[in-house]
Design a protein around this motif. Structure first.
Motif, PDB file in Angstrom:
ATOM      1  N   VAL A 133       0.840  -1.203   0.000  1.00 45.23           N
ATOM      2  CA  VAL A 133       0.000   0.000   0.000  1.00 45.23           C
ATOM      3  C   VAL A 133       0.872   1.250   0.000  1.00 45.23           C
ATOM      4  CG1 VAL A 133      -1.629   1.336   1.403  1.00 45.23           C
ATOM      5  CG2 VAL A 133      -1.992  -1.111   1.046  1.00 45.23           C
ATOM      6  N   ALA A 134       1.916   1.255   0.818  1.00 42.34           N
ATOM      7  CA  ALA A 134       2.800   2.420   0.885  1.00 42.34           C
ATOM      8  C   ALA A 134       3.491   2.668  -0.456  1.00 42.34           C
ATOM      9  CB  ALA A 134       3.822   2.239   1.997  1.00 42.34           C
ATOM     10  N   SER A 135       3.957   1.601  -1.100  1.00 43.13           N
ATOM     11  CA  SER A 135       4.606   1.735  -2.403  1.00 43.13           C
ATOM     12  C   SER A 135       3.631   2.271  -3.448  1.00 43.13           C
ATOM     13  CB  SER A 135       5.170   0.381  -2.849  1.00 43.13           C
ATOM     14  OG  SER A 135       5.767   0.476  -4.120  1.00 43.13           O
ATOM     15  N   GLU A 136       2.429   1.692  -3.474  1.00 39.47           N
ATOM     16  CA  GLU A 136       1.427   2.141  -4.444  1.00 39.47           C
ATOM     17  C   GLU A 136       1.016   3.590  -4.196  1.00 39.47           C
ATOM     18  OE1 GLU A 136      -1.653  -0.792  -3.969  1.00 39.47           O
ATOM     19  OE2 GLU A 136      -0.589  -2.254  -5.218  1.00 39.47           O
ATOM     20  N   THR A 137       0.845   3.964  -2.924  1.00 36.22           N
ATOM     21  CA  THR A 137       0.423   5.320  -2.582  1.00 36.22           C
ATOM     22  C   THR A 137       1.486   6.337  -2.981  1.00 36.22           C
ATOM     23  OG1 THR A 137      -0.900   4.468  -0.739  1.00 36.22           O
ATOM     24  CG2 THR A 137      -0.332   6.810  -0.684  1.00 36.22           C
ATOM     25  N   ALA A 138       2.733   6.068  -2.631  1.00 39.02           N
ATOM     26  CA  ALA A 138       3.815   7.004  -2.965  1.00 39.02           C
ATOM     27  C   ALA A 138       4.034   7.089  -4.467  1.00 39.02           C
ATOM     28  CB  ALA A 138       5.104   6.576  -2.272  1.00 39.02           C
ATOM     29  N   THR A 139       3.991   5.959  -5.140  1.00 39.46           N
ATOM     30  CA  THR A 139       4.193   5.945  -6.589  1.00 39.46           C
ATOM     31  C   THR A 139       3.093   6.736  -7.297  1.00 39.46           C
ATOM     32  OG1 THR A 139       5.352   3.829  -6.428  1.00 39.46           O
ATOM     33  CG2 THR A 139       4.489   4.437  -8.592  1.00 39.46           C
ATOM     34  N   ALA A 140       1.856   6.546  -6.850  1.00 41.96           N
ATOM     35  CA  ALA A 140       0.729   7.264  -7.459  1.00 41.96           C
ATOM     36  C   ALA A 140       0.767   8.759  -7.144  1.00 41.96           C
ATOM     37  CB  ALA A 140      -0.591   6.669  -6.977  1.00 41.96           C
ATOM     38  N   ALA A 141       1.283   9.111  -5.970  1.00 35.86           N
ATOM     39  CA  ALA A 141       1.320  10.526  -5.569  1.00 35.86           C
ATOM     40  C   ALA A 141       2.372  11.321  -6.329  1.00 35.86           C
ATOM     41  CB  ALA A 141       1.589  10.628  -4.064  1.00 35.86           C
ATOM     42  N   LEU A 142       3.319  10.636  -6.948  1.00 36.69           N
ATOM     43  CA  LEU A 142       4.423  11.307  -7.628  1.00 36.69           C
ATOM     44  C   LEU A 142       4.524  10.825  -9.080  1.00 36.69           C
ATOM     45  CD1 LEU A 142       6.832  10.816  -4.613  1.00 36.69           C
ATOM     46  CD2 LEU A 142       5.723  12.965  -5.274  1.00 36.69           C
ATOM     47  N   PRO A 143       3.474  11.048  -9.875  1.00 36.87           N
ATOM     48  CA  PRO A 143       3.417  10.448 -11.211  1.00 36.87           C
ATOM     49  C   PRO A 143       4.471  10.951 -12.197  1.00 36.87           C
ATOM     50  CG  PRO A 143       1.670  12.069 -10.959  1.00 36.87           C
ATOM     51  CD  PRO A 143       2.322  11.904  -9.607  1.00 36.87           C
TER      52      PRO A 143
END
Length: 187
Positions: A133-143
C-alpha cells in the motif's frame, strides 16, 4: 531477494559470495538450493531464500529462455510488478527493487520496514498500511518522478528510519523531518 529482514552489510556480503561462487544466474539456478544455502547461510531465513532463488531463476529461464528482464521496461508498471510477484519469494519490495534499483530504473518506490515506518509516522499512509500500500500510494502521488528520484527517496527515507525514526527509541529531537512529523515525540 536475500536482503529481506537482513542487515544490508550481511546481505551485500552474501550477494558478493553468490557472484563469486556461481558467476551467472544460469550457474546459480543449476547449483541447487543446498549449494546456494552454503553461500548465503548467514542471511535471515537462508534456507527458504535459497530455495526461492533457485526456483525463481529456473522459472525465469524456462519462460524467458534466459535471464534478460528488459521486457519488463515495456510493460505497464502494474503488469511488470505482477509478473515478478508471481515468482516464489518475490513480494512488492523485491519486485519494486528489481524494477527501480536496476538498469530498468522504473518509477516505483521500494518500501522496506524502515521506509514504511517513516511513511506511517509522517501520516503519509495509515498505521496499518503494509509495504504494498505504501509503495502504491507514494508511486501514485508522484506520477512525474523518474525512477532515479524514487531510488533516492528510498535511500533517504531508509536512512531516516535507521538513524532517527527507529522502531524502538526514536530520536525525534534530532530527526530531519521532526518539524513536519505529527508523531514526533516531545522531550
Amino acid at each position: 531477494m536475500i536482503s529481506g529482514r537482513t542487515r544490508d552489510a550481511v546481505s551485500q556480503a552474501a550477494y558478493d559470495r553468490l557472484v563469486a561462487a556461481f558467476g551467472s544466474p544460469r550457474s546459480l539456478a543449476a547449483a541447487g538450493a543446498r549449494n546456494v544455502l552454503t553461500v548465503i547461510r548467514d542471511v535471515t531465513f537462508a534456507e527458504a531464500k535459497a530455495a526461492h532463488l533457485v526456483v525463481a531463476l529456473r522459472r525465469i529461464a524456462a519462460e524467458r529462455r534466459g535471464f534478460d528482464l528488459d521486457f519488463l521496461a515495456d510493460l505497464p508498471l502494474d503488469d511488470a510488478l505482477a509478473w515478478l510477484e508471481r515468482l516464489p519469494g518475490v513480494g512488492r519490495k523485491v519486485a519494486a527493487s528489481t524494477l527501480n534499483a536496476s538498469t530498468l530504473s522504473r518509477p516505483v518506490l521500494i518500501v522496506d520496514s524502515h521506509v514504511l515506518r517513516v511513511l506511517q509516522r509522517l501520516g503519509f499512509v495509515g498505521v496499518h498500511a503494509d509495504g504494498r500500500v505504501a509503495s502504491e500510494t507514494a508511486t501514485a502521488a508522484l506520477p512525474d518522478w523518474p525512477g532515479r528520484a524514487f531510488l533516492d527517496l528510498h535511500v533517504e527515507l531508509k536512512l531516516v528510519g535507521q538513524i532517527w525514526c527507529r522502531s524502538a527509541a526514536p530520536q525525534c529531537h534530532a530527526c530531519l523531518l521532526s518539524a513536519v512529523c505529527p508523531k514526533r515525540l516531545t522531550a
